[in-house]
Structure formats: C-alpha cells, structure tokens
Design a protein around this motif. Structure first.
Motif, mmCIF file in Angstrom:
data_model
loop_
_atom_site.group_PDB
_atom_site.id
_atom_site.type_symbol
_atom_site.label_atom_id
_atom_site.label_comp_id
_atom_site.label_asym_id
_atom_site.label_seq_id
_atom_site.Cartn_x
_atom_site.Cartn_y
_atom_site.Cartn_z
ATOM 1 N N SER A 1 -4.616 6.676 9.259
ATOM 2 C CA SER A 1 -3.718 5.339 9.491
ATOM 3 C C SER A 1 -3.644 4.703 8.091
ATOM 4 O O SER A 1 -4.883 4.311 8.001
ATOM 5 C CB SER A 1 -4.113 4.582 10.527
ATOM 6 N N ILE A 2 -2.653 4.164 7.612
ATOM 7 C CA ILE A 2 -2.401 3.669 6.248
ATOM 8 C C ILE A 2 -1.615 2.437 6.646
ATOM 9 O O ILE A 2 -0.794 2.345 7.538
ATOM 10 C CB ILE A 2 -1.920 4.328 5.118
ATOM 11 N N PRO A 3 -1.553 1.169 5.709
ATOM 12 C CA PRO A 3 -0.621 0.109 5.842
ATOM 13 C C PRO A 3 0.669 0.782 5.567
ATOM 14 O O PRO A 3 0.795 1.579 4.620
ATOM 15 C CB PRO A 3 -1.189 -0.707 4.775
ATOM 16 N N GLN A 4 1.618 0.353 6.385
ATOM 17 C CA GLN A 4 2.722 0.672 6.328
ATOM 18 C C GLN A 4 3.793 0.686 5.005
ATOM 19 O O GLN A 4 4.414 1.275 4.380
ATOM 20 C CB GLN A 4 3.713 0.237 7.426
ATOM 21 N N ASP A 5 3.611 -0.563 4.046
ATOM 22 C CA ASP A 5 3.995 -0.732 2.999
ATOM 23 C C ASP A 5 3.335 -0.233 1.679
ATOM 24 O O ASP A 5 3.619 -0.626 0.726
ATOM 25 C CB ASP A 5 4.403 -2.270 2.683
ATOM 26 N N TRP A 6 2.463 0.549 1.912
ATOM 27 C CA TRP A 6 1.822 1.015 0.645
ATOM 28 C C TRP A 6 2.264 2.081 0.308
ATOM 29 O O TRP A 6 3.300 3.071 1.114
ATOM 30 C CB TRP A 6 0.241 1.505 1.221
ATOM 31 N N ILE B 1 -5.212 16.286 -4.021
ATOM 32 C CA ILE B 1 -5.789 14.718 -4.061
ATOM 33 C C ILE B 1 -4.308 13.901 -3.525
ATOM 34 O O ILE B 1 -3.341 14.247 -3.900
ATOM 35 C CB ILE B 1 -6.155 14.184 -5.226
ATOM 36 N N THR B 2 -4.995 13.108 -2.418
ATOM 37 C CA THR B 2 -3.655 12.237 -2.050
ATOM 38 C C THR B 2 -4.235 10.510 -2.014
ATOM 39 O O THR B 2 -5.325 10.399 -1.895
ATOM 40 C CB THR B 2 -3.398 12.467 -0.540
ATOM 41 N N ALA B 3 -3.397 9.812 -2.669
ATOM 42 C CA ALA B 3 -3.771 8.420 -2.514
ATOM 43 C C ALA B 3 -2.716 7.438 -2.105
ATOM 44 O O ALA B 3 -1.671 7.649 -2.204
ATOM 45 C CB ALA B 3 -4.120 8.079 -4.091
ATOM 46 N N PHE B 4 -3.295 6.411 -1.471
ATOM 47 C CA PHE B 4 -2.501 5.351 -1.034
ATOM 48 C C PHE B 4 -2.763 4.176 -1.721
ATOM 49 O O PHE B 4 -4.130 3.735 -1.714
ATOM 50 C CB PHE B 4 -2.461 5.425 0.486
ATOM 51 N N TYR B 5 -1.919 3.087 -1.976
ATOM 52 C CA TYR B 5 -2.057 1.956 -2.711
ATOM 53 C C TYR B 5 -0.836 0.881 -2.506
ATOM 54 O O TYR B 5 0.335 1.459 -2.164
ATOM 55 C CB TYR B 5 -2.497 2.179 -4.154
ATOM 56 N N ASN C 1 7.569 -0.992 8.266
ATOM 57 C CA ASN C 1 8.024 -1.108 9.818
ATOM 58 C C ASN C 1 6.995 -2.328 10.462
ATOM 59 O O ASN C 1 7.004 -2.819 11.145
ATOM 60 C CB ASN C 1 8.605 0.000 10.669
ATOM 61 N N GLU C 2 5.697 -1.484 10.467
ATOM 62 C CA GLU C 2 4.707 -1.982 11.189
ATOM 63 C C GLU C 2 3.492 -2.158 10.265
ATOM 64 O O GLU C 2 3.584 -1.796 8.930
ATOM 65 C CB GLU C 2 4.293 -1.025 12.404
ATOM 66 N N ASP C 3 2.220 -2.737 10.585
ATOM 67 C CA ASP C 3 1.275 -3.001 9.803
ATOM 68 C C ASP C 3 0.756 -1.626 9.419
ATOM 69 O O ASP C 3 0.219 -1.489 8.281
ATOM 70 C CB ASP C 3 0.150 -3.886 10.489
ATOM 71 N N LEU C 4 0.378 -0.655 10.361
ATOM 72 C CA LEU C 4 -0.192 0.544 9.950
ATOM 73 C C LEU C 4 0.773 1.783 10.625
ATOM 74 O O LEU C 4 1.523 1.635 11.423
ATOM 75 C CB LEU C 4 -1.653 0.619 10.545
ATOM 76 N N ARG C 5 0.740 2.793 9.931
ATOM 77 C CA ARG C 5 1.555 3.995 10.309
ATOM 78 C C ARG C 5 0.525 5.271 10.099
ATOM 79 O O ARG C 5 -0.439 4.970 9.308
ATOM 80 C CB ARG C 5 2.802 4.149 9.672
#
Length: 264
Positions: A118-123, A136-140, A102-106
C-alpha cells in the motif's frame, strides 16, 4: 619353568617402534617368536591400531568439511548484508511514472514478482534493474523530496531457506546497522543507530537512523522477507525513509507502507 620364562621373554620382545599416543599413519611392530599365540596377538593389535586410525582420519575429514561449509555460509551472509547496506545508502537512477490521485493510499500489485504494497496514491512509481540486483521498484512524492519507499529483490543461494538462516533478528539488525556506521572514523562519517527490531510472520522488521555530519537525520523502516520464484529463493528488502523535517508529512504513511508489504 624354563619354558615359561622363554615365553615371557618372547612376549616382552614385542615392542612398537612408535608410542600409541603418537598414532602414526602406519604402525610398525617387530616380533621375535614363532609362537602361534604371540603372532595372533600381533595381528589383532595391528588391526585395532589401523581401524582406530581410519576412524580418526574420517572424523578429521568430516570436521574439515563442516568448517569449510561454515566458512562458505558466513561468506554468503556477509555478501547479502553488504548488499542490504548498499541498498540503504544509495539509489540508482530510475524511470518515473505518474500515479492517479484518488485516495490517500492504494494497493500496488506486482504480478511478476508476486508482492503487493500500500502506497500514497499521489506518489510516483519508478522501476529499474541496476547491476547486482534482480529487481528494484521505488515509490516517491511528486515534489522534490528525499523520502521514498523501495522494494529490492536479490537472488539467494540454496543455503538460505528462511530468514533464520541469517541468524536471529537481533543479531541480523545489529550487523546491518553497525555495518553502516562510520561515526568512529576521523573525520567521522555517517552515524547509524538501531532503534528497534522484531521478527513476525517470516519477516524481519528493523527501524534505524542514519545521519551524515552537518545533515538532517534520516529515519528508515525496513521489512525483510524471503520467497521462492519456483527455481530459487529471493530476498525482498522493503525500505521506507524520510528526513526529520518531513516526518510529520510522510512519516506515518511510509511506516504504514512498509508494514503493509506482503507476498501474493
């Protein structure tokens, strides 16, 4: 006069079997006199000697205990630093979940582990629990990429109550990065270089690079902090990484994501 010489000879006959500088565990003295004053002198001297030995033994024991505690603390610090280095170099398999765009960051909130970032919304979001780690938690990105942001949580012993327990941020960062560097080997391995570090609001922030021979240089931003879950302290290591070719695409958002991490 004769009686005075006799007393002098009796006093001279009180001779320790060991010198004072040697300080034996049980001092032994011999007296050849029935003189009451001489015997009183002997008792006081023996008492002082034993008292001094007891104080010396107590100081020695305390010194050994302090040295043992220092050794234990250094060992624990090395173990934690090894875990941090391992986290920076490798990642286990994780299960991914798609996030709505929806937005650049969430803001991602972890109610269980009490943090938000705060992470990129589409990751995508990945979570796992490999051996040796508490969480462990990861965003990519959804597309194939080596860029990512991870949050690794490890348990700490009671000796670690704040980040300064690991030493000042400069020494901490130098130990972390130098522990990753293998450029001195023959043939050379990964080259690690410290770019910057600072301490702010209970966190250590570290920027550094890693580069394997023949591969692209990888930039890493880390934020390391400590918090209690009510039973024991835990170390939170937030690491964002990207290769030089993706710096324009992901670099700014990854740096912002790491800087946005906070406890709730």
């Amino acid at each position: 006069m004769s009686e005075s010489r006799s007393q002098s000879q009796n006093m001279a006959s009180i001779s320790p079997l060991h010198t004072w500088s040697q300080r034996p565990h049980h001092a032994s003295f011999t007296a050849f006199s029935n003189n009451k004053g001489t015997n009183q002198y002997k008792k006081q001297f023996v008492f002082c000697c034993k008292k001094q030995e007891q104080e010396d033994d107590a100081r020695t024991l305390n010194r050994f205990r302090i040295e043992e505690q220092d050794d234990d603390s250094r060992t624990k610090r090395r173990e934690v630093m090894f875990q941090l280095a391992f986290t920076a170099c490798s990642f286990p398999a994780i299960v991914s979940y798609a996030l709505a765009a929806n937005e650049d960051l969430r803001v991602y909130t972890d109610e269980l582990n009490k943090f938000e970032i705060s992470i990129p919304q589409d990751w995508q979001l990945g979570a796992g629990e490999p051996n040796g780690f508490k969480s462990i938690t990861a965003f990519y990105p959804q597309e194939a990429s080596s860029s990512s942001v991870s949050v690794v949580i490890t348990g700490l012993g009671p000796d670690f109550t704040r980040m300064e327990s690991f030493g000042k941020v400069e020494a901490f960062a130098d130990t972390l990065v130098s522990g990753l560097d293998r450029s001195w080997r023959r043939p050379p391995g990964v080259a690690a270089k410290l770019i910057d570090c600072k301490a702010s609001k209970g966190f250590y922030y570290i920027e550094y690079t890693l580069q394997n021979p023949g591969e692209s240089r990888k930039h890493l931003f880390s934020a390391i902090g400590m918090a209690s879950n009510g039973w024991y302290n835990r170390l939170y290591t937030v690491t964002g990484q990207f290769v030089e070719e993706e710096s324009e695409k992901y670099g700014s958002n990854i740096e912002k994501a790491v800087a946005s991490f906070r406890f709730i």
